[in-house]
Design an enzyme around this catalytic site. Sequence first.
Site, short mmCIF file in Angstrom:
data_model
loop_
_atom_site.label_atom_id
_atom_site.label_comp_id
_atom_site.label_asym_id
_atom_site.label_seq_id
_atom_site.Cartn_x
_atom_site.Cartn_y
_atom_site.Cartn_z
N GLU A 64 10.51 15.69 15.37
CA GLU A 64 10.75 15.65 13.92
C GLU A 64 9.78 16.62 13.23
O GLU A 64 8.56 16.47 13.35
CB GLU A 64 10.57 14.25 13.37
CG GLU A 64 10.92 14.14 11.90
CD GLU A 64 10.83 12.73 11.36
OE1 GLU A 64 11.70 12.35 10.56
OE2 GLU A 64 9.89 12.00 11.75
N GLU A 102 10.96 1.23 9.88
CA GLU A 102 11.91 2.31 9.64
C GLU A 102 11.13 3.59 9.86
O GLU A 102 10.27 3.95 9.06
CB GLU A 102 12.48 2.22 8.22
CG GLU A 102 13.76 3.01 8.04
CD GLU A 102 13.50 4.46 7.69
OE1 GLU A 102 13.56 5.31 8.61
OE2 GLU A 102 13.24 4.76 6.53
N CYS A 114 13.64 11.31 6.28
CA CYS A 114 13.82 10.88 7.68
C CYS A 114 15.26 11.02 8.12
O CYS A 114 15.54 11.23 9.31
CB CYS A 114 13.35 9.44 7.85
SG CYS A 114 14.15 8.27 6.73
N LYS A 134 0.86 -1.19 0.00
CA LYS A 134 0.00 0.00 0.00
C LYS A 134 0.89 1.23 0.00
O LYS A 134 1.58 1.50 0.97
CB LYS A 134 -0.90 -0.01 1.24
CG LYS A 134 -2.23 0.75 1.06
CD LYS A 134 -2.13 2.25 0.98
CE LYS A 134 -1.87 2.89 2.32
NZ LYS A 134 -1.95 4.40 2.23
#
Length: 496
Positions: free
Chosen positions: A393, A259, A293, A184
């Site tokens: 983040e 991850e 990231c 997906k």
Amino acid sequence: MTITTELQDVVAESLVVDGAQLIDGEWVPSHTGRTIDVINPANRALIARVPESDAEDVEHAVQAAERAFPAWRDLNATARGALIFRWADLIEQNGAAIDSLESQEVGRPSWGPPPMAAQLRFIAGQADKVQGVSLPTYSPDTVGYTLREPYGVVGAVIPWNAPGPMFATEVGSAIAAGNTIVLKPAEDAPLTPLALAKLALDAGIPAGVVNVVTGYGAEAGAAIPAHPRIRRVGFTGSPQTGRSIMEACAKNLTPLHLELGGKSPQVIFDDADLDTAIPAIAAGITLNTGQICAAGSRVVVDRRVHAEVVDRLAAAMQKVTVGPWHQQVNMGPLINARQHERVCGYIDIGREQGATIVTGGGRPAGADFADGWFVEPTLFDGVTPDMRIAQEEIFGPVLSVIPVDDEAQAIEVANGVDYGLVASVWTQSVGRAVRMTRALQAGQVGVNNALGAGVIGAPFGGYKNSGFGRTMGADSVLDWTQVKTVSMREAPLPRF
């Protein structure tokens, strides 16, 4: 809203079909009949539509993958690798179209030839290197060994920031090991994965081996880790969603790798080569508009060179050109309105908590930026380690500078976040570099480079809240296998 020429170009290339997803080698709609608009973030124009699928569509994809699995598993590994090599060749041949497609749906400027062909060639070379081992036995009439076997039907959910490379990494490794897969992609950027799946089919990879189901995360995405017949899952995305994925996998005891995010430090010592460090750090935080990231979003700098580093970073970031995907610029827009609001919100938080904006902090002015989700490259100084812009983040082109007094404090600040994905050290001292690479809590540490560039087949993954498991290395195919121990001895002859 009208379909722009971008969609017409894509259809002309026969890479995707508007309103369809790829299941069992066929372009099919969702059973829901609903679609999702894929929007160009630079101008909010409609690029294409994809199905708004749910668990029933995932079930159809799983059934297709189950039908394809026995023959794919039993195909010899060298033949599987050869098909993946052929897939890589087709990607290379269609490189310009794929780059254009990903640029438009992600919003980034062109990066030139896509990296997916090289990724898949590396993976294809690992396909027939999957080996078991012989085991010692207590008696000479017994043989013991291990087999590495595929899980069967596996699943993956990938994000929108680099859909092509993410797709190649997950799918290539999974099918090289003999699995079949249901993937997906993110609803914001599903077109490149669909195009790559189409090229896999064109390369001769059988129908049902690679299935791409489109839809929202809460529906189609959540159905993958929750599915009892999906035997392993890979996920790349936020820690919050990663926790939900892990909870769903736990119910079926499904193994997975995660991850997740990062808050990567760029540690600059007073002996650093700033002529090399400054451009690399500025490029690293503005590449893909900071939506990476691994982006080095914290500059942890020796106080003795702090002022010079701030001045030079500001100058470098002011030179970053911003614009839509079709222009020769360094940085495009953020992916969507939600992300734009998030990044601008963090800029406001930085101001409110006492940090100083050295450059940026707003939205570019001009006709090219009127309809897109653009933001200026932003540099904060006067940041303390406890500020939210130093801890959380942001996933945007926002860089925070934190001065420190010595090596011990640099380690403390660098490690003082929940994440541990990437870290960089800038120094000319070999001894200090060795100490720092051991001390930094990160899955990847670069010395005198910003993103760990220049290494082929480097395993990639995180410490702490950045996840667990590794991709892209020599063991990436092995990670999609399970180990079986075999003990064999001759049956005794019957007595008469």
